[in-house]
Design a protein around this motif. Structure first.
Motif: not given
Length: 548
Positions: A468-469, A477-482, A488-489, A495-496
């Motif tokens: 997605p990045i 945001l996606y790095e923070a979610l991961n 787990e992403l 990162i997916t």
């Protein structure tokens, strides 16, 4: 096994491979079944491998797997080939639908009093099945509820012809999301002389983000229609109350009629034909992207469950029928076509339907369809409460929290519950904002840099992908979610848009429910129609975009 001959367009399915229950058919009750071996065999790693294949298919076909495209056809071939090799009886059911796509980037500008250029797919989104147009005109607000009511659905803005009694011919209508279909609002506006329509979100918690609306394939008014956020809509409404606001809208769209696509049905070679357990997921993506989370996750999970059942040599007491639906994103077309094509005799065989649409959201929750209606007031047909209970009991046994989600017509279960078929299933969240309470239950983020975070920040976008990045998502945001989920992403170090923790948990729950019902020897009699709210829009559902 050899693939069954394709079912022709408009044909009624004549074999037991495609069958459905009526309101008088029994739903199989859940009895204790040891599902541990199947759950152990169904892994998130294997499901992610399938998702990588779907991503490769999209990459080779213009970045999409939407129905009516080569990417969708290749997705069908991938799934069918594995199922045939595993010994399933595979049937392809062809049908036609009306496709929609944008030919150029849309435009939405505030010309005056405060010149502003709004960003496509961030500040606004073209409504699916919008007409084309390039218009600049005064904005006129229509029966808005500001501040918004305390409950979702408080606004009837644009729902009645009378709302437009004072509408000025040639203006652009500003309407608010609420109780009626988006198509009703847009059609009423067009009939009143509007040259364009802006629909903004309603304003309650979970109804503030930029609105991704769909008007349905039957909408044919030749005007641009876009959705926007509550904040932008509220700002425009305030400006219009103080004086004239001029806006510019431009859309260039193409609606193609009678586009061929298909459903894929795979059935176990053994099991009682009069107690069919059906599990389905839509295989198509939106045109904007590869649809890895929506709904690669549901599709790949069902595929892996089917393959592992075959590999383990499971012989179900009751026939298990897996379905991969086409044209869900065009308005639940494939599943509705399936239901509509059946004879009464064929309609006596399915006992229940389990739906899996988005079960690996990156910022996930664990949601179970509200079969008994106690949470949302919209129950499924008799037997649906039993299905809800199977999922609830399973999550309880694993020490995992869960919540109900409404039978609101947003996915392929709709055709089944409208026909009186007991149904249930799982969901991990889409564009709604995650709350702090839900973070306490499931982990993840409620906010990032002061902004709310949805369950799937890439919902219906190009970044719903295995990277997605790379494909336009907010990297921070996606790095923070991961980080919030301990990596787990990630898949292959990238990162997916899929949370593998959610995927593992939901896949295990799906495998448990499918096998529980597949091996059951008892039934719940007296199934009937869903509550009036659940069935009141039969054949008019508009896919996984918000219907209203």
């Amino acid at each position: 096994m050899k693939r069954t001959h394709t079912i022709g367009l408009g044909a009624v399915a004549a074999t037991a491979a495609i069958a459905l229950a009526t309101s008088t058919a029994p739903a199989i009750a859940a009895v204790p079944t040891d599902t541990s071996e199947l759950r152990a065999a169904v892994s998130a790693d294997a499901i992610m491998d399938h998702l990588a294949q779907l991503q490769a298919i999209a990459d080779a076909n213009g970045g999409t797997r939407a129905s009516g495209t080569p990417g969708y056809d290749a997705s069908i071939e991938y799934v069918a080939g594995l199922l045939e090799a595993a010994g399933y009886e595979v049937t392809i059911q062809d049908f036609l639908f009306n496709s929609f796509r944008e030919l150029s980037d849309p435009e939405f500008d505030q010309v005056s009093p405060n010149p502003t250029v709004y960003e496509p797919n961030v500040d606004f989104i073209t409504a699916d099945y919008s007409g084309s147009g390039d218009v600049t005109a005064p904005l006129q607000a229509v029966d808005l509820v500001l501040p918004p009511g305390p409950e979702a659905g408080s606004s009837t803005s644009g729902c009645e012809v009378e709302d437009f009694a004072d509408f000025v011919d040639g203006n652009i209508a500003l309407v608010q999301r609420g109780t009626c279909d988006f198509s009703v609002k847009a059609d009423n506006a067009f009939d009143a002389g509007a040259v364009g329509v802006i629909i903004f979100n309603e304003g309650q918690e979970g109804r503030t983000e930029t609105l991704a609306a769909t008007l349905g394939a039957e909408f044919n008014d030749p005007i641009p229609v876009v959705g926007t956020s509550f904040a932008i809509g509220e700002e425009l409404a305030g400006l219009a109350e103080a004086g004239e606001v001029v806006v510019h809208l431009q859309t260039e769209t193409l609606i193609e009629l009678d586009v061929p696509t298909s459903n894929l049905i795979a059935e176990t070679p053994t099991g009682r034909d009069d107690r069919v357990v059906m599990a389905g997921a839509h295989l198509d993506s939106v045109a904007e992207g590869p649809g890895i989370e929506d709904n690669g996750t549901g599709s790949a999970t069902l595929l892996e469950i089917a393959l592992q059942m075959a590999d383990l040599g499971i012989e179900p007491r009751n026939t298990v029928r897996f379905a991969w639906w086409g044209a869900e994103e065009a308005g639940l077309v494939g599943s509705q076509y399936y239901v509509d094509s059946l004879t009464k005799r064929q309609a006596k065989d399915i006992s229940l339907y389990l739906n899996f649409d988005m079960i690996g959201s990156p910022n996930f929750g664990r949601f179970i369809y509200d079969g008994n209606g106690d949470a949302f007031g919209t129950s499924g047909p008799n037997g649906s409460a039993s299905i809800e209970g199977v999922f609830e009991d399973y999550f309880d046994s694993q020490g995992l929290a869960s919540e109900p989600t409404a039978f609101d017509g947003r996915s392929d279960y709709d055709a089944f519950i409208s026909a009186g078929i007991p149904a249930g299933g799982l969901f991990t969240g889409a564009e709604d904002v995650k709350t702090e309470d839900q973070v306490a239950l499931y982990g993840g983020l409620a906010t990032y840099e002061g902004e709310p975070v949805s369950f799937d920040p890439c919902y219906h976008q190009a970044c719903d992908s295995m990277n997605p990045i790379r494909d336009g998502a907010d990297a921070g945001l996606y790095e923070a979610l991961n980080d919030a989920y301990g990596g787990e992403l990630e898949y292959g170090g990238v990162i997916t848009n899929v949370n593998t923790l959610a995927l593992e948990q939901m896949a295990d729950a799906a495998a448990h429910a499918i096998l529980t019902y597949a091996m059951s020897t008892s039934a719940v009699n007296g199934t009937g129609k869903a509550s009036p709210v659940a069935g009141q829009h039969v054949g008019e559902r508009l896919g996984s975009h918000f219907r209203r």
